[in-house]
Write a protein that holds these residues in place. Sequence first.
Motif, short mmCIF file in Angstrom:
data_model
loop_
_atom_site.label_atom_id
_atom_site.label_comp_id
_atom_site.label_asym_id
_atom_site.label_seq_id
_atom_site.Cartn_x
_atom_site.Cartn_y
_atom_site.Cartn_z
N PHE A 1 -10.48 -53.31 89.94
CA PHE A 1 -9.99 -54.48 90.67
C PHE A 1 -11.17 -55.16 91.35
CE2 PHE A 1 -8.21 -56.30 94.69
CZ PHE A 1 -7.46 -57.31 94.10
N ALA A 2 -11.27 -56.49 91.21
CA ALA A 2 -12.39 -57.24 91.79
C ALA A 2 -11.87 -58.43 92.58
CB ALA A 2 -13.35 -57.71 90.70
N TRP A 3 -12.58 -58.80 93.65
CA TRP A 3 -12.23 -59.97 94.44
C TRP A 3 -13.46 -60.52 95.14
CZ3 TRP A 3 -11.96 -55.11 96.22
CH2 TRP A 3 -12.31 -54.84 97.55
N CYS A 4 -13.38 -61.80 95.51
CA CYS A 4 -14.47 -62.45 96.25
C CYS A 4 -13.89 -63.05 97.53
CB CYS A 4 -15.11 -63.55 95.41
SG CYS A 4 -16.41 -64.44 96.31
N ASN A 5 -14.44 -62.67 98.67
CA ASN A 5 -13.88 -63.09 99.95
C ASN A 5 -14.74 -64.13 100.69
OD1 ASN A 5 -16.07 -61.61 100.83
ND2 ASN A 5 -14.87 -59.98 101.80
N VAL A 21 -18.83 -60.31 96.32
CA VAL A 21 -17.91 -59.91 95.26
C VAL A 21 -17.85 -58.38 95.25
CG1 VAL A 21 -17.54 -59.84 92.77
CG2 VAL A 21 -18.34 -61.95 93.85
N SER A 22 -16.65 -57.82 95.31
CA SER A 22 -16.48 -56.37 95.34
C SER A 22 -15.68 -55.92 94.13
CB SER A 22 -15.74 -55.93 96.61
OG SER A 22 -16.45 -56.33 97.76
N VAL A 23 -16.08 -54.77 93.56
CA VAL A 23 -15.36 -54.15 92.44
C VAL A 23 -15.04 -52.72 92.84
CG1 VAL A 23 -15.42 -53.56 90.00
CG2 VAL A 23 -16.65 -55.58 90.81
N VAL A 24 -13.76 -52.36 92.77
CA VAL A 24 -13.34 -50.99 93.14
C VAL A 24 -12.47 -50.42 92.02
CG1 VAL A 24 -13.39 -51.51 95.61
CG2 VAL A 24 -11.24 -51.77 94.34
N LYS A 25 -12.32 -49.08 92.03
CA LYS A 25 -11.38 -48.42 91.13
C LYS A 25 -9.97 -48.58 91.69
CE LYS A 25 -14.54 -44.93 89.26
NZ LYS A 25 -14.82 -43.48 89.09
N SER A 26 -9.04 -48.98 90.83
CA SER A 26 -7.67 -49.21 91.28
C SER A 26 -7.01 -47.92 91.78
CB SER A 26 -6.83 -49.80 90.14
OG SER A 26 -7.41 -50.98 89.65
#
Length: 569
Positions: free
Chosen positions: A50-54, A58-63
Motif C-alpha cells: 500500500f502506498a500514499w503521498c501526504n 511517499v510511503s510504501v508499506v506491507k498491507s
Amino acid sequence: MAPPIPLLAVRGSDGTSLLGGPPTCEQHSAFQRDSRPSRCVTFSRDGTLFAWCNGLSVSVVKSSDGSVVSTFDLPKTSLLDFSPRHSVLATWQPYSKSQDSPQGDPNLQLWDLQSGQLIKALYQKKVESWCPSWSEDEKISVRSVNNELHFYENNDFNTIANKLHMQKVSDFVLSPGGQPSKVAVYVPGSKGAPSFVRLYQYPVLGGPTAALANKSFFKADRVSMQWNKRASAVLVTASTEVDKTGASYYGEQTLHYLAVNGETALVQLPKNGPIYDVAWSPNSAEFCVVYGFMPAKATVFNLKCDPVFDFGTGPRNAAYYSPQGHILVLAGFGNLRGQMEVWDVKKYKQVSKPQAPDATHFSWCSPRLRVSNGYKIWHYTGSVLHKWDVAAGKELWEVRWQPFPDGSFPERAVKYQAAPSGLGSTQAPPTQAYRPPALRHLPATPSSKLHEEEPPQNLRPGASGEKSLSKSALKNQKKREAKKAAKQDAKPEPEPPSDPAPLSNSQSEPTSGDPETDKKIKNLKKKLKAIEELKEQQAAGRVLQKNQLEKVQKEDQLLKELEQLQVGQ
C-alpha cells in the motif's frame, strides 16, 4: 481455507486510513492512521503493498503488518502506481519550469522498490497516459513519446528495445496477461482520411502485414479501448465532441469490435443516443453495453456481436461485472437517482434492486460530495453491511478496495434472499410513470406514458421456443415488417361515426363528441409529451437548441389550452 477479508483504504480531508472489511470495518491494527490529507493512495496489483503521498513524502508499506518497505522524499507527488509484480513504483508530479531550470526537471520517476534506488527519471508533461504500461510478467513495458511508442524490456528504461513508428499515435492499450504481448493503437484521422485502430503482437511492429487487425472509421475525436481478459479482442468506443445533428449533448458514439484473428465489426445498437458504458465479462466471451437516450437500454453481446440478452430500459449509465463474472450490476449514478439492478448472469434473473442516492463511485464501494458524504458496503442481495458518514466539516475523497490475485475468491452460488444485516436494505419501491398535471385527473391509459418501458428479453436463438433465423432470413423478415408498417401508416384514418357509441373509461379516453375538438386534444397531448421528453434530456445534461427551448417555454400555455378543451367536454 476461508477466503481473505479485503482491506479498505479511505482517503479524506482528515487523513488516510486502512480499515478491515465488513461487517465491523474497524481500523486495521497494523496500520497507523496518517492524519495528514493525502493526494493519492494505491495498492499493488496483488494487494500486498500500500502506498500514499501526504504532501511531505511517499510511503510504501506491507498491507499485512504495516511494516515500511520504502519512503521517498517527494512532496509534490500527485500520482502513484505499481508495476504488475510491484518491483517498480512510478511517481508523477506536475511538470514545471523555473529560473534555475528553464527546461524543467524530469517529473516522472521510476523507483526500484527492493533497493529504493531511482531507475530512471523521465519527462512526462501530460497527465494522460502518464504511467508506463507493463505486461503482466514485466518483460515488456511501453510509453508514448512524441506520438510514437517506445518499448522497453525487463525494466531496462535506459535502452529502447523497439519502436512503433506511425504518424500521430494518439492512444494505445497493452494487452493483459502474459506473453505474447499485444498492443492496440489509435491514430486519429486527418485531411479527410479516417481514424483507425490497429492491433499488433510484440515484437512484430513494422511492415504492411504486421497488423493483426485493422478497423477504420470516421466521426472520432477520441476513443476508449478495452481488451478482454484473454487478450483475444478489443472494444473501441469512438466519440465526437459535438453531434452535428443536434440530437445529443454528448456528441456521437459508435462501438467497434476487433479480434486478434483479424475479425472486425461495428456493434449494432438498436436505440439511438449516447453510449454510457461498455464492460467485458471476465469470461472474455461476452460484453455489456449501456446506451441510448434515457431511459437507457442495456444489452449483452457475444463475440459475433449478436445480442444475447436485453435488460430492457431503465435509469442507468454504468455496468459492473463481479470478478467471477456471475453477477452483473446495472446502475444509474451521477445525475441519476442511484438505482442499482443486480442480475444473476447465468440465469439472467434479477436478484435485487437497491438504491444508493448521491453515489458517484462503485467498486465491487461513494466519494467527493459535501452533502450525503460517506460510503456504504452492500451485499449483492441488497442488504447494507456497513455505513459510514463523514463528520460535519470533513470531506471524503476516495475509497478503494484492496485487490487480490485471480482465484482468491471462488465463485459461489447466487443467493436471492437478502443477507442478514442490522442496517436493513434500500430496495427501490415500484415507481409510477410521470403524468403532466393536466392529465392526472384522468384515468391512466397507455397513451399517457412519456416512454414505453421495454421489459428484459432473452435474445439467444431459440430461447423463446421460436426457430432461429439466418441473417438473410432475419433481414427479409424486417423488410416485410417495414413494408407492412408503411402500408398501415399510408391508410387514411376512418371517419368517426356521426353518433359515436359511448365507451367506458376502461376502453378508451373520454371524447367530446366533436371530432375537431378531439383532434385538438390529441395534438396538444402529443406536444406536451414532446416537451416532457425535452425536459428529461435537459435534466440529463443535454444542451437544448433555441427552438427546443421555445417549445419548453410554451408548456404552461399548452396545458391551459388542454384544460379548457377538456372542461368543455
